[in-house]
Design an enzyme around this catalytic site. Structure first.
Site, PDB file in Angstrom:
ATOM      1  N   ARG A   8      42.088  11.900  44.447  1.00  0.00           N
ATOM      2  CA  ARG A   8      40.851  11.847  43.781  1.00  0.00           C
ATOM      3  C   ARG A   8      40.761  13.044  42.582  1.00  0.00           C
ATOM      4  NH1 ARG A   8      41.405   7.982  45.947  1.00  0.00           N
ATOM      5  NH2 ARG A   8      39.971   6.855  47.201  1.00  0.00           N
ATOM      6  N   ASP A  56      37.798  40.225  54.826  1.00  0.00           N
ATOM      7  CA  ASP A  56      36.349  40.462  55.718  1.00  0.00           C
ATOM      8  C   ASP A  56      36.837  41.410  56.745  1.00  0.00           C
ATOM      9  OD1 ASP A  56      34.129  39.987  57.093  1.00  0.00           O
ATOM     10  OD2 ASP A  56      33.574  38.670  55.526  1.00  0.00           O
ATOM     11  N   LYS A  80      36.147  37.554  61.344  1.00  0.00           N
ATOM     12  CA  LYS A  80      36.161  36.493  60.373  1.00  0.00           C
ATOM     13  C   LYS A  80      37.246  35.832  59.603  1.00  0.00           C
ATOM     14  CE  LYS A  80      31.235  37.001  59.525  1.00  0.00           C
ATOM     15  NZ  LYS A  80      30.190  37.309  58.485  1.00  0.00           N
ATOM     16  N   ASN A 125      27.246  43.417  49.365  1.00  0.00           N
ATOM     17  CA  ASN A 125      26.955  44.490  49.135  1.00  0.00           C
ATOM     18  C   ASN A 125      27.136  44.879  47.524  1.00  0.00           C
ATOM     19  OD1 ASN A 125      29.329  46.811  49.090  1.00  0.00           O
ATOM     20  ND2 ASN A 125      29.560  45.236  50.679  1.00  0.00           N
ATOM     21  N   THR A 128      30.907  47.293  47.015  1.00  0.00           N
ATOM     22  CA  THR A 128      31.948  46.339  46.792  1.00  0.00           C
ATOM     23  C   THR A 128      32.044  45.728  45.695  1.00  0.00           C
ATOM     24  OG1 THR A 128      32.173  46.178  49.373  1.00  0.00           O
ATOM     25  CG2 THR A 128      33.437  44.540  48.050  1.00  0.00           C
ATOM     26  N   CYS A 167      31.329  42.292  31.549  1.00  0.00           N
ATOM     27  CA  CYS A 167      31.779  42.490  33.096  1.00  0.00           C
ATOM     28  C   CYS A 167      30.636  42.510  33.732  1.00  0.00           C
ATOM     29  CB  CYS A 167      32.849  43.624  32.928  1.00  0.00           C
ATOM     30  SG  CYS A 167      31.899  45.208  33.189  1.00  0.00           S
ATOM     31  N   CYS A 170      28.253  45.263  32.758  1.00  0.00           N
ATOM     32  CA  CYS A 170      26.974  44.978  31.772  1.00  0.00           C
ATOM     33  C   CYS A 170      26.109  44.489  32.159  1.00  0.00           C
ATOM     34  CB  CYS A 170      27.917  43.837  30.763  1.00  0.00           C
ATOM     35  SG  CYS A 170      29.529  44.575  30.179  1.00  0.00           S
ATOM     36  N   CYS A 182      20.393  39.865  52.457  1.00  0.00           N
ATOM     37  CA  CYS A 182      19.802  38.720  53.096  1.00  0.00           C
ATOM     38  C   CYS A 182      19.546  39.101  54.494  1.00  0.00           C
ATOM     39  CB  CYS A 182      20.770  37.391  53.011  1.00  0.00           C
ATOM     40  SG  CYS A 182      22.095  37.447  53.926  1.00  0.00           S
TER      41      CYS A 182
END
Length: 246
Positions: A8, A56, A80, A125, A128, A167, A170, A182
């Protein structure tokens, strides 16, 4: 590599064996295997990207399962990155998955970015995010960045492998580090799925060369109104990361 598996893709105008071969030769670095990282990782692996580095340092928690569709109840308590690698290997053995059960920092982050063809910011966060942006600017690597909270999402592509574009710094100031996440504000489960899926689209376009990436703009998603807004992004000449004085 089975041509039938990717039939596909190969049926698309502008996406032939050469583009699929570029995917097979490409490395994607994915920072974060949560709500955004889940669809990113699933779609990149399914598409046949050659090498996926998954970073992670968290473990699977029951509260993750509402949106982090990469995991099941059987993964509770597992790292994870390791659970993701196992699931992705089962999904597509053509893709080599490298789990990194740690926060990439300093030289390890720079090395990982330098070894990638495309970098995806799926973390939660700002510290990071800013460090990852600096590494991508330094190594001149394209960065696909997404975010989701409550009923809202955003997506931006920074072609840091090409001169003249903005970047991440900016767009956001370092003071943004204290903004919401969240965990304290909630998020509708499919919203990171929407944004993460679009992040995968952009990464596949970059890695395969099948189409131009949607760089130079910020896409804003409102799930309540089912509405999209597009804002043009400009490079900040005074940016301390990519500006003239950096």
């Amino acid at each position: 590599m089975s041509a039938e598996r990717y039939a596909r893709h190969l049926a698309l105008a502008g996406f032939g064996p050469d583009e699929q071969a570029r995917l097979r030769a490409a490395t994607a670095l994915v920072i974060g295997a949560g709500g955004l990282g889940s669809p990113v990782l699933l779609y990149l692996a399914a598409a046949g990207i050659g090498r996926l580095v998954v970073s992670d340092f968290d473990t699977v928690d029951v509260t993750n399962l509402q949106r982090q569709v990469l995991f099941t109840g059987a993964d509770l308590g597992r790292p994870k990155a390791e659970a993701a690698a196992e699931r992705l290997a089962a999904l597509n053995p053509d893709t080599r998955v490298v789990p990194v059960n740690a926060r990439l920092m300093d030289d390890t982050l720079l090395d990982a970015v330098a070894a990638a063809d495309v970098v995806l910011d799926c973390c939660d966060n700002f510290g990071t995010r800013f460090a990852l942006n600096r590494a991508c600017v330094s190594a001149r690597k394209p960065l696909v960045s997404g975010a989701a909270i409550r009923f809202e999402g955003q997506l931006a592509v920074f072609r840091l492998d090409r001169p003249g574009g903005p970047c991440y710094r900016c767009l956001w100031q370092e003071e943004a580090e204290g903004l919401e996440n969240c965990r304290g504000n909630g998020v509708l489960g499919p919203v990171p799925g929407v944004i993460g899926s679009l992040m995968a689209v952009e990464a596949l376009k970059i890695a395969s060369g099948c189409a131009p990436a949607a760089s130079g703009k910020l896409l804003l998603y409102d799930a309540i109104e089912n509405d999209w807004r597009t804002l043009k992004l400009e490079r900040d000449p005074a940016c301390p990361v990519c500006g003239a004085g950096a």
